[in-house]
Design a protein around this motif. Structure first.
Motif, PDB file in Angstrom:
ATOM      1  N   TRP A 200       0.826  -1.205   0.000  1.00  0.00           N
ATOM      2  CA  TRP A 200       0.000   0.000   0.000  1.00  0.00           C
ATOM      3  C   TRP A 200       0.863   1.259   0.000  1.00  0.00           C
ATOM      4  O   TRP A 200       0.473   2.294  -0.551  1.00  0.00           O
ATOM      5  CB  TRP A 200      -0.927  -0.004   1.216  1.00  0.00           C
ATOM      6  N   GLY A 201       2.040   1.184   0.616  1.00  0.00           N
ATOM      7  CA  GLY A 201       2.934   2.338   0.653  1.00  0.00           C
ATOM      8  C   GLY A 201       3.339   2.769  -0.744  1.00  0.00           C
ATOM      9  O   GLY A 201       3.414   3.972  -1.039  1.00  0.00           O
ATOM     10  N   SER A 202       3.607   1.800  -1.618  1.00  0.00           N
ATOM     11  CA  SER A 202       3.948   2.116  -3.004  1.00  0.00           C
ATOM     12  C   SER A 202       2.783   2.783  -3.719  1.00  0.00           C
ATOM     13  O   SER A 202       2.969   3.739  -4.481  1.00  0.00           O
ATOM     14  CB  SER A 202       4.358   0.828  -3.731  1.00  0.00           C
ATOM     15  N   LEU A 203       1.563   2.290  -3.453  1.00  0.00           N
ATOM     16  CA  LEU A 203       0.369   2.901  -4.039  1.00  0.00           C
ATOM     17  C   LEU A 203       0.230   4.354  -3.609  1.00  0.00           C
ATOM     18  O   LEU A 203      -0.072   5.234  -4.418  1.00  0.00           O
ATOM     19  CB  LEU A 203      -0.890   2.135  -3.606  1.00  0.00           C
ATOM     20  N   ARG A 204       0.453   4.588  -2.321  1.00  0.00           N
ATOM     21  CA  ARG A 204       0.332   5.946  -1.782  1.00  0.00           C
ATOM     22  C   ARG A 204       1.313   6.902  -2.467  1.00  0.00           C
ATOM     23  O   ARG A 204       0.971   8.038  -2.808  1.00  0.00           O
ATOM     24  CB  ARG A 204       0.598   5.931  -0.274  1.00  0.00           C
ATOM     25  N   ARG A 205       2.535   6.446  -2.667  1.00  0.00           N
ATOM     26  CA  ARG A 205       3.549   7.316  -3.287  1.00  0.00           C
ATOM     27  C   ARG A 205       3.171   7.639  -4.732  1.00  0.00           C
ATOM     28  O   ARG A 205       3.349   8.770  -5.187  1.00  0.00           O
ATOM     29  CB  ARG A 205       4.923   6.641  -3.200  1.00  0.00           C
ATOM     30  N   LEU A 206       2.643   6.644  -5.444  1.00  0.00           N
ATOM     31  CA  LEU A 206       2.187   6.897  -6.807  1.00  0.00           C
ATOM     32  C   LEU A 206       1.004   7.867  -6.817  1.00  0.00           C
ATOM     33  O   LEU A 206       0.941   8.777  -7.660  1.00  0.00           O
ATOM     34  CB  LEU A 206       1.788   5.579  -7.479  1.00  0.00           C
ATOM     35  N   GLN A 207       0.084   7.693  -5.866  1.00  0.00           N
ATOM     36  CA  GLN A 207      -1.056   8.608  -5.747  1.00  0.00           C
ATOM     37  C   GLN A 207      -0.581  10.047  -5.559  1.00  0.00           C
ATOM     38  O   GLN A 207      -1.122  10.982  -6.155  1.00  0.00           O
ATOM     39  CB  GLN A 207      -1.932   8.212  -4.555  1.00  0.00           C
ATOM     40  N   GLN A 208       0.424  10.219  -4.692  1.00  0.00           N
ATOM     41  CA  GLN A 208       0.923  11.565  -4.398  1.00  0.00           C
ATOM     42  C   GLN A 208       1.561  12.208  -5.629  1.00  0.00           C
ATOM     43  O   GLN A 208       1.385  13.399  -5.888  1.00  0.00           O
ATOM     44  CB  GLN A 208       1.927  11.493  -3.243  1.00  0.00           C
ATOM     45  N   GLN A 209       2.290  11.407  -6.409  1.00  0.00           N
ATOM     46  CA  GLN A 209       2.903  11.947  -7.631  1.00  0.00           C
ATOM     47  C   GLN A 209       1.830  12.358  -8.647  1.00  0.00           C
ATOM     48  O   GLN A 209       1.940  13.401  -9.298  1.00  0.00           O
ATOM     49  CB  GLN A 209       3.829  10.901  -8.251  1.00  0.00           C
ATOM     50  N   ILE A 210       0.792  11.525  -8.776  1.00  0.00           N
ATOM     51  CA  ILE A 210      -0.312  11.853  -9.690  1.00  0.00           C
ATOM     52  C   ILE A 210      -1.031  13.111  -9.203  1.00  0.00           C
ATOM     53  O   ILE A 210      -1.371  13.995  -9.991  1.00  0.00           O
ATOM     54  CB  ILE A 210      -1.284  10.664  -9.802  1.00  0.00           C
ATOM     55  N   ALA A 211      -1.236  13.190  -7.880  1.00  0.00           N
ATOM     56  CA  ALA A 211      -1.939  14.342  -7.310  1.00  0.00           C
ATOM     57  C   ALA A 211      -1.188  15.640  -7.607  1.00  0.00           C
ATOM     58  O   ALA A 211      -1.799  16.663  -7.939  1.00  0.00           O
ATOM     59  CB  ALA A 211      -2.099  14.167  -5.803  1.00  0.00           C
ATOM     60  N   GLN A 212       0.145  15.623  -7.508  1.00  0.00           N
ATOM     61  CA  GLN A 212       0.930  16.831  -7.788  1.00  0.00           C
ATOM     62  C   GLN A 212       0.680  17.317  -9.215  1.00  0.00           C
ATOM     63  O   GLN A 212       0.546  18.529  -9.464  1.00  0.00           O
ATOM     64  CB  GLN A 212       2.415  16.536  -7.583  1.00  0.00           C
ATOM     65  N   LEU A 213       0.629  16.394 -10.165  1.00  0.00           N
ATOM     66  CA  LEU A 213       0.405  16.765 -11.565  1.00  0.00           C
ATOM     67  C   LEU A 213      -1.008  17.297 -11.778  1.00  0.00           C
ATOM     68  O   LEU A 213      -1.209  18.273 -12.515  1.00  0.00           O
ATOM     69  CB  LEU A 213       0.663  15.554 -12.470  1.00  0.00           C
ATOM     70  N   ILE A 214      -1.997  16.654 -11.142  1.00  0.00           N
ATOM     71  CA  ILE A 214      -3.384  17.113 -11.303  1.00  0.00           C
ATOM     72  C   ILE A 214      -3.567  18.498 -10.691  1.00  0.00           C
ATOM     73  O   ILE A 214      -4.179  19.384 -11.296  1.00  0.00           O
ATOM     74  CB  ILE A 214      -4.373  16.096 -10.679  1.00  0.00           C
ATOM     75  N   TYR A 215      -3.015  18.696  -9.496  1.00  0.00           N
ATOM     76  CA  TYR A 215      -3.137  20.013  -8.855  1.00  0.00           C
ATOM     77  C   TYR A 215      -2.425  21.093  -9.668  1.00  0.00           C
ATOM     78  O   TYR A 215      -2.894  22.234  -9.765  1.00  0.00           O
ATOM     79  CB  TYR A 215      -2.585  19.972  -7.426  1.00  0.00           C
ATOM     80  N   ALA A 216      -1.289  20.750 -10.277  1.00  0.00           N
ATOM     81  CA  ALA A 216      -0.581  21.716 -11.120  1.00  0.00           C
ATOM     82  C   ALA A 216      -1.441  22.111 -12.322  1.00  0.00           C
ATOM     83  O   ALA A 216      -1.514  23.293 -12.693  1.00  0.00           O
ATOM     84  CB  ALA A 216       0.746  21.119 -11.595  1.00  0.00           C
ATOM     85  N   GLU A 217      -2.121  21.124 -12.908  1.00  0.00           N
ATOM     86  CA  GLU A 217      -3.005  21.402 -14.042  1.00  0.00           C
ATOM     87  C   GLU A 217      -4.171  22.291 -13.609  1.00  0.00           C
ATOM     88  O   GLU A 217      -4.535  23.250 -14.310  1.00  0.00           O
ATOM     89  CB  GLU A 217      -3.530  20.086 -14.619  1.00  0.00           C
ATOM     90  N   ILE A 218      -4.753  21.996 -12.444  1.00  0.00           N
ATOM     91  CA  ILE A 218      -5.880  22.800 -11.942  1.00  0.00           C
ATOM     92  C   ILE A 218      -5.453  24.248 -11.727  1.00  0.00           C
ATOM     93  O   ILE A 218      -6.138  25.189 -12.134  1.00  0.00           O
ATOM     94  CB  ILE A 218      -6.430  22.195 -10.627  1.00  0.00           C
ATOM     95  N   ARG A 219      -4.282  24.452 -11.093  1.00  0.00           N
ATOM     96  CA  ARG A 219      -3.799  25.816 -10.811  1.00  0.00           C
ATOM     97  C   ARG A 219      -3.588  26.593 -12.110  1.00  0.00           C
ATOM     98  O   ARG A 219      -4.010  27.749 -12.225  1.00  0.00           O
ATOM     99  CB  ARG A 219      -2.491  25.755 -10.010  1.00  0.00           C
ATOM    100  N   GLU A 220      -2.946  25.965 -13.071  1.00  0.00           N
ATOM    101  CA  GLU A 220      -2.681  26.665 -14.337  1.00  0.00           C
ATOM    102  C   GLU A 220      -3.967  27.017 -15.062  1.00  0.00           C
ATOM    103  O   GLU A 220      -4.104  28.120 -15.604  1.00  0.00           O
ATOM    104  CB  GLU A 220      -1.790  25.790 -15.228  1.00  0.00           C
TER     105      GLU A 220
END
Length: 448
Positions: A200-220
């Motif tokens: 699950w820890g690996s899943l969480r880290r992947l989720q966080q990386q995806i979240a950073q990209l999605i939030y960056a897209e939302i901000r822009e």
């Protein structure tokens, strides 16, 4: 007149913890055995901590449940998927909030907007198929997942930042591939084991990386203030609630993440199954090819999607091994009679898609792949419901079917393939869904 029974529906006698393990590792055998012994409604305490959790497979009872959504039954949050999709996902929302969000998300998946995806689906299919060489063995599910993921990324974001688009594509593929492991999939059902020292820890880290990209897209996109786009993010950025408040970044993230995952994963599985059945059944392949050839080489995507035998093949694929074997649960809101039982508030009820799709009174020889059954009669939404039913029916149904038909049609009509496996394909758990255990191994022979 049905006499109301005093006791609750019966079910398997094994301890709940053992039934849960059976459910995780071999859900079809579990349902087949329980359905054969206990019939159209039985107690199956395999999800959460409910001692009374009912699986229902009788069309009359399903009609009662689906048509009484919000009255006698409520659709609770999907706790199973909440750790993956977040607290603001349409899977988790209830009541008025769920209805509002559903209304917002429906238009991009229906009508004119779907038709605009037709050419894109065909182009994406040709792009990935051209990468194969004659004699090459490939995994069908992995190949069609590339098509499906790129399509949903395009529908959700458009292509505003190709580099970010590519990063999201790679990360989401990696995240979903984690669920190939039955152990990782099993962690969904045991929240106490969702720790960093487990997979699950690996899943969480992947989720966080995806979240950073999605939030960056939302901000822009907020800064650009461009409302002319037709993608889903543009639509949601301009949405407001009854008080005129826009969606927060967190709400946007959870909805977008849900659409990205649910919008490609299940469709890729369904297309892989369709390819398996077509290339395993020479008669089916022959009939389908004849129908496709009747349209000619430059057929319009809408004309392809209307073909009756192609539609029947897709429906039979979704019937025999539905990607989701259960509907979203319903919780009894007030005392209600269902199939002669008096159910008390708090009881959870699931429509059992798999067992309904294998009822011998509806589908004789239900273990046989026979598309003709969908040409011979029309099934009600309580007899055939691979996308669920009622207020929680999948909003992406129309796009998923459209994509499934076009990808299957393009591959079958333009390429010669053969199955690379002799053994029958079996479903295997992949997260909350079931997928072909090998992914369906095919060999590229040549283009037509």
């Amino acid at each position: 007149m049905i006499q109301v029974k005093e006791k609750q529906p019966d079910g398997p006698k094994a301890p709940p913890w053992w039934q849960k393990i059976q459910w995780i590792t071999n859900p079809l055998d579990y349902m087949d055995a329980a359905g054969q012994r206990y019939g159209d409604i039985f107690n199956a305490p395999v999800l959460g901590n409910h001692s009374c959790l009912l699986f229902v497979s009788h069309p009359q009872a399903l009609q009662q449940i689906f048509t009484n959504d919000t009255k006698q039954f409520t659709a609770p949050p999907n706790r199973l998927l909440q750790p993956i999709v977040g607290d603001h996902s349409i899977f988790v929302l209830e009541g008025d909030r769920h209805r509002r969000e559903r209304k917002l998300l429906m238009p991009p998946f229906h009508g004119e907007r779907i038709r605009t995806y037709g050419t894109l689906i065909c182009d994406l299919t040709e792009k990935v198929m051209r990468q194969l060489r004659p004699g090459q063995t490939f995994i069908a599910r992995s190949l069609v997942q590339k098509i499906s993921l790129e399509l949903i990324l395009n529908a959700v974001f458009g292509i505003h930042d190709p580099e970010r688009f590519g990063q999201l594509n790679a990360l989401i593929s990696t995240l979903m591939d984690q669920f190939k492991s039955p152990f990782t999939s099993g962690l969904l059902f045991f929240p106490a084991l969702q720790k960093d020292w487990t997979p699950w820890g690996s899943l969480r880290r992947l989720q966080q990386q995806i979240a950073q990209l999605i939030y960056a897209e939302i901000r822009e996109r907020r800064q650009q203030k461009d409302s002319s786009g037709s993608d889903i993010l543009t639509l949601l950025l301009s949405a407001q609630d009854e008080e005129g408040k826009p969606m927060t970044d967190e709400e946007l993230h959870d909805e977008l993440f849900t659409l990205l995952l649910a919008g490609h994963e299940t469709t890729a599985t369904a297309i892989a199954w369709a390819l398996y059945w077509v290339y395993r059944s020479p008669d089916v392949q022959k009939k389908l090819l004849q129908e496709l050839d009747s349209l000619g080489q430059e057929a319009d995507p809408l004309d392809i999607a209307r073909l009756p035998y192609l539609t029947a093949v897709c429906h039979e694929t979704l019937r025999i091994y539905p990607v989701a074997v259960l509907t979203v649960p319903r919780t009894v809101k007030e005392p209600v009679e269902l199939m002669g039982y008096q159910l008390q508030p708090g009881t959870q009820v699931y429509g059992c898609i798999y067992l309904t799709h294998h009822r011998q009174d509806l589908y004789p020889q239900s273990d046989k792949f026979k598309p003709e059954r969908f040409l011979e009669r029309k099934f009600s939404p309580y007899e055939f419901f691979p996308f669920g039913g009622g207020t929680r029916r999948c909003i992406g149904e129309a796009l998923a079917l459209f994509e499934m038909k076009l990808v299957l049609a393009k591959i079958v009509s333009q390429y010669q393939l053969t199955l690379a496996q002799q053994q029958p394909e079996r479903p295997q758990r992949r997260g909350a869904t079931l997928a072909p255990s090998t992914g369906v191994r095919l060999i590229m022979q040549s283009g037509r």
